[in-house]
Design a protein around this motif. Structure first.
Motif, PDB file in Angstrom:
ATOM      1  N   CYS A  95     -75.944  53.853  -0.690  1.00  0.00           N
ATOM      2  CA  CYS A  95     -77.258  54.134  -1.299  1.00  0.00           C
ATOM      3  C   CYS A  95     -77.185  55.307  -2.260  1.00  0.00           C
ATOM      4  CB  CYS A  95     -78.287  54.407  -0.202  1.00  0.00           C
ATOM      5  SG  CYS A  95     -78.691  52.969   0.814  1.00  0.00           S
ATOM      6  N   THR A  96     -76.386  56.313  -1.927  1.00  0.00           N
ATOM      7  CA  THR A  96     -76.242  57.469  -2.817  1.00  0.00           C
ATOM      8  C   THR A  96     -75.597  57.057  -4.133  1.00  0.00           C
ATOM      9  OG1 THR A  96     -76.029  58.977  -0.929  1.00  0.00           O
ATOM     10  CG2 THR A  96     -75.241  59.773  -3.060  1.00  0.00           C
ATOM     11  N   ILE A  97     -74.542  56.230  -4.039  1.00  0.00           N
ATOM     12  CA  ILE A  97     -73.842  55.774  -5.247  1.00  0.00           C
ATOM     13  C   ILE A  97     -74.776  54.948  -6.137  1.00  0.00           C
ATOM     14  CG2 ILE A  97     -71.998  54.263  -6.088  1.00  0.00           C
ATOM     15  CD1 ILE A  97     -70.392  55.110  -3.599  1.00  0.00           C
ATOM     16  N   ILE A  98     -75.560  54.068  -5.516  1.00  0.00           N
ATOM     17  CA  ILE A  98     -76.384  53.143  -6.294  1.00  0.00           C
ATOM     18  C   ILE A  98     -77.633  53.818  -6.863  1.00  0.00           C
ATOM     19  CG2 ILE A  98     -77.829  51.070  -6.119  1.00  0.00           C
ATOM     20  CD1 ILE A  98     -75.819  49.941  -4.157  1.00  0.00           C
ATOM     21  N   PHE A  99     -78.307  54.649  -6.055  1.00  0.00           N
ATOM     22  CA  PHE A  99     -79.629  55.120  -6.446  1.00  0.00           C
ATOM     23  C   PHE A  99     -79.672  56.555  -6.979  1.00  0.00           C
ATOM     24  CE2 PHE A  99     -80.465  51.908  -3.099  1.00  0.00           C
ATOM     25  CZ  PHE A  99     -81.164  50.999  -3.868  1.00  0.00           C
ATOM     26  N   CYS A 100     -78.598  57.326  -6.790  1.00  0.00           N
ATOM     27  CA  CYS A 100     -78.686  58.748  -7.122  1.00  0.00           C
ATOM     28  C   CYS A 100     -77.872  59.186  -8.334  1.00  0.00           C
ATOM     29  CB  CYS A 100     -78.252  59.587  -5.918  1.00  0.00           C
ATOM     30  SG  CYS A 100     -79.327  59.366  -4.480  1.00  0.00           S
ATOM     31  N   ILE A 101     -76.924  58.353  -8.794  1.00  0.00           N
ATOM     32  CA  ILE A 101     -76.073  58.783  -9.904  1.00  0.00           C
ATOM     33  C   ILE A 101     -76.880  58.921 -11.192  1.00  0.00           C
ATOM     34  CG2 ILE A 101     -74.147  58.099 -11.380  1.00  0.00           C
ATOM     35  CD1 ILE A 101     -72.754  56.993  -8.974  1.00  0.00           C
ATOM     36  N   GLY A 102     -77.712  57.924 -11.475  1.00  0.00           N
ATOM     37  CA  GLY A 102     -78.530  57.995 -12.681  1.00  0.00           C
ATOM     38  C   GLY A 102     -79.491  59.167 -12.661  1.00  0.00           C
ATOM     39  N   THR A 103     -79.996  59.508 -11.481  1.00  0.00           N
ATOM     40  CA  THR A 103     -80.920  60.641 -11.357  1.00  0.00           C
ATOM     41  C   THR A 103     -80.241  61.934 -11.763  1.00  0.00           C
ATOM     42  OG1 THR A 103     -81.986  59.485  -9.514  1.00  0.00           O
ATOM     43  CG2 THR A 103     -82.484  61.824  -9.777  1.00  0.00           C
ATOM     44  N   ALA A 104     -78.960  62.054 -11.457  1.00  0.00           N
ATOM     45  CA  ALA A 104     -78.224  63.272 -11.831  1.00  0.00           C
ATOM     46  C   ALA A 104     -78.142  63.445 -13.339  1.00  0.00           C
ATOM     47  CB  ALA A 104     -76.812  63.220 -11.233  1.00  0.00           C
ATOM     48  N   GLY A 106     -80.622  62.606 -15.253  1.00  0.00           N
ATOM     49  CA  GLY A 106     -81.989  62.774 -15.719  1.00  0.00           C
ATOM     50  C   GLY A 106     -82.583  61.510 -16.306  1.00  0.00           C
ATOM     51  N   TRP A 107     -82.068  60.341 -15.920  1.00  0.00           N
ATOM     52  CA  TRP A 107     -82.562  59.076 -16.458  1.00  0.00           C
ATOM     53  C   TRP A 107     -83.846  58.665 -15.754  1.00  0.00           C
ATOM     54  CZ3 TRP A 107     -77.668  55.459 -17.034  1.00  0.00           C
ATOM     55  CH2 TRP A 107     -76.763  56.102 -17.911  1.00  0.00           C
ATOM     56  N   LYS A 108     -84.552  57.690 -16.366  1.00  0.00           N
ATOM     57  CA  LYS A 108     -85.752  57.137 -15.757  1.00  0.00           C
ATOM     58  C   LYS A 108     -85.371  56.276 -14.556  1.00  0.00           C
ATOM     59  CE  LYS A 108     -88.324  57.022 -20.111  1.00  0.00           C
ATOM     60  NZ  LYS A 108     -89.038  56.151 -21.085  1.00  0.00           N
ATOM     61  N   ARG A 109     -86.362  56.028 -13.702  1.00  0.00           N
ATOM     62  CA  ARG A 109     -86.081  55.340 -12.447  1.00  0.00           C
ATOM     63  C   ARG A 109     -85.470  53.953 -12.674  1.00  0.00           C
ATOM     64  NH1 ARG A 109     -90.859  55.054  -8.196  1.00  0.00           N
ATOM     65  NH2 ARG A 109     -90.432  57.309  -8.302  1.00  0.00           N
ATOM     66  N   MET A 110     -86.052  53.177 -13.619  1.00  0.00           N
ATOM     67  CA  MET A 110     -85.550  51.830 -13.854  1.00  0.00           C
ATOM     68  C   MET A 110     -84.130  51.865 -14.414  1.00  0.00           C
ATOM     69  SD  MET A 110     -86.134  48.704 -13.386  1.00  0.00           S
ATOM     70  CE  MET A 110     -87.843  48.905 -12.878  1.00  0.00           C
ATOM     71  N   ASP A 111     -83.849  52.817 -15.307  1.00  0.00           N
ATOM     72  CA  ASP A 111     -82.490  52.954 -15.833  1.00  0.00           C
ATOM     73  C   ASP A 111     -81.514  53.317 -14.719  1.00  0.00           C
ATOM     74  OD1 ASP A 111     -83.447  52.414 -18.364  1.00  0.00           O
ATOM     75  OD2 ASP A 111     -83.747  54.521 -18.873  1.00  0.00           O
ATOM     76  N   CYS A 112     -81.957  54.156 -13.797  1.00  0.00           N
ATOM     77  CA  CYS A 112     -81.103  54.537 -12.667  1.00  0.00           C
ATOM     78  C   CYS A 112     -80.760  53.330 -11.796  1.00  0.00           C
ATOM     79  CB  CYS A 112     -81.800  55.606 -11.815  1.00  0.00           C
ATOM     80  SG  CYS A 112     -82.070  57.181 -12.643  1.00  0.00           S
ATOM     81  N   ILE A 113     -81.762  52.450 -11.589  1.00  0.00           N
ATOM     82  CA  ILE A 113     -81.531  51.265 -10.764  1.00  0.00           C
ATOM     83  C   ILE A 113     -80.543  50.314 -11.437  1.00  0.00           C
ATOM     84  CG2 ILE A 113     -82.619  49.232  -9.739  1.00  0.00           C
ATOM     85  CD1 ILE A 113     -85.136  50.908  -9.341  1.00  0.00           C
ATOM     86  N   PHE A 114     -80.697  50.129 -12.763  1.00  0.00           N
ATOM     87  CA  PHE A 114     -79.758  49.265 -13.487  1.00  0.00           C
ATOM     88  C   PHE A 114     -78.343  49.836 -13.437  1.00  0.00           C
ATOM     89  CE2 PHE A 114     -83.368  47.066 -15.405  1.00  0.00           C
ATOM     90  CZ  PHE A 114     -82.861  45.786 -15.556  1.00  0.00           C
ATOM     91  N   LEU A 115     -78.219  51.149 -13.626  1.00  0.00           N
ATOM     92  CA  LEU A 115     -76.902  51.788 -13.546  1.00  0.00           C
ATOM     93  C   LEU A 115     -76.305  51.614 -12.156  1.00  0.00           C
ATOM     94  CD1 LEU A 115     -74.661  53.572 -14.760  1.00  0.00           C
ATOM     95  CD2 LEU A 115     -75.966  55.572 -13.984  1.00  0.00           C
TER      96      LEU A 115
END
Length: 214
Positions: A95-104, A106-115
């Motif tokens: 879950c950390t790999i999938i949902f938290c990398i994009g947040t680091a 500073g991306w938007k939530r949807m972009d983070c999910i796609f990443l």
């Protein structure tokens, strides 16, 4: 019969390239999977100075067969009990790999999910093969790594269903989304029950009828 000769010739070329690269990369003490990638380049029609496969459609056929055997080997090592044993750590890591990398970033939530979905599509079979080639498959940490990868694959399937639905409809269709997820969960549970319970019971009952060849 007209298609038989190119098929066999292409298979022979692929096996020869793979065999040569296996010897070379073993000599260099490198993972054999890298040698197979190089063999693929050498046998491809894009290399002008080496023999190439005659029927490019065969490449997809042989690639699919190879992936099937590799996934079968991975399935023999798969154990639901192992995943349960390292479940907490594996779930947190996935879950950390999938949902938290994009947040680091500073991306938007949807972009983070796609990443996260793209990262989750890591090649479990390639990593498994690399561990096997390096003699690390029996190490204690490989169980955790493979558990994380398998959980990532499952989450990636869920994300593919959700994101594809949202991309096509351009908005959140709750009913359609829940229907797709329900179908996915149904098939996951169905094949889990078949693979974990029904097939082993059937094999145990048929054990006396099976020979070494079977």
């Amino acid at each position: 019969m007209s298609h038989l000769t190119p098929l066999i010739a292409d298979l022979a070329l692929i096996l020869i390239c793979a065999g040569i690269m296996t010897l070379l990369f073993k000599k260099l003490k490198q993972p054999l999977v890298l040698g197979y990638v190089v063999a693929g380049f050498l046998a491809s029609p894009h290399m002008a100075y080496t023999p190439s496969v005659m029927d490019t459609a065969n490449i997809q056929t042989w690639a699919d067969i190879g992936v099937i055997f590799l996934l079968f080997a991975l399935g023999l090592e798969f154990s639901f009990k192992k995943i349960v044993k390292v479940g907490g750590a594996a779930i947190i890591a996935a879950c950390t790999i999938i949902f938290c990398i994009g947040t680091a970033f500073g991306w938007k939530r949807m972009d983070c999910i796609f990443l996260g979905g793209m990262i989750a599509m890591s090649s479990t079979t390639i990593i498994y093969k690399a561990f096997d080639d390096l003699g690390m498959r029996k190490k204690k940490f490989t169980g955790l790594v493979l558990s994380v990868l398998i959980l990532e694959d499952i989450l990636a399937i869920v994300l593919m269903v959700m994101l594809s639905t949202m991309t096509v409809s351009h908005n959140f269709e709750g009913t359609e989304m829940l229907g797709s997820i329900a179908k996915l969960l149904f098939f996951l549970i169905l094949w889990f029950v078949v693979g974990i319970y029904l097939i082993p019971v059937l094999l145990k009952k048929c054990r006396k009828l099976m020979s070494e060849e079977t």
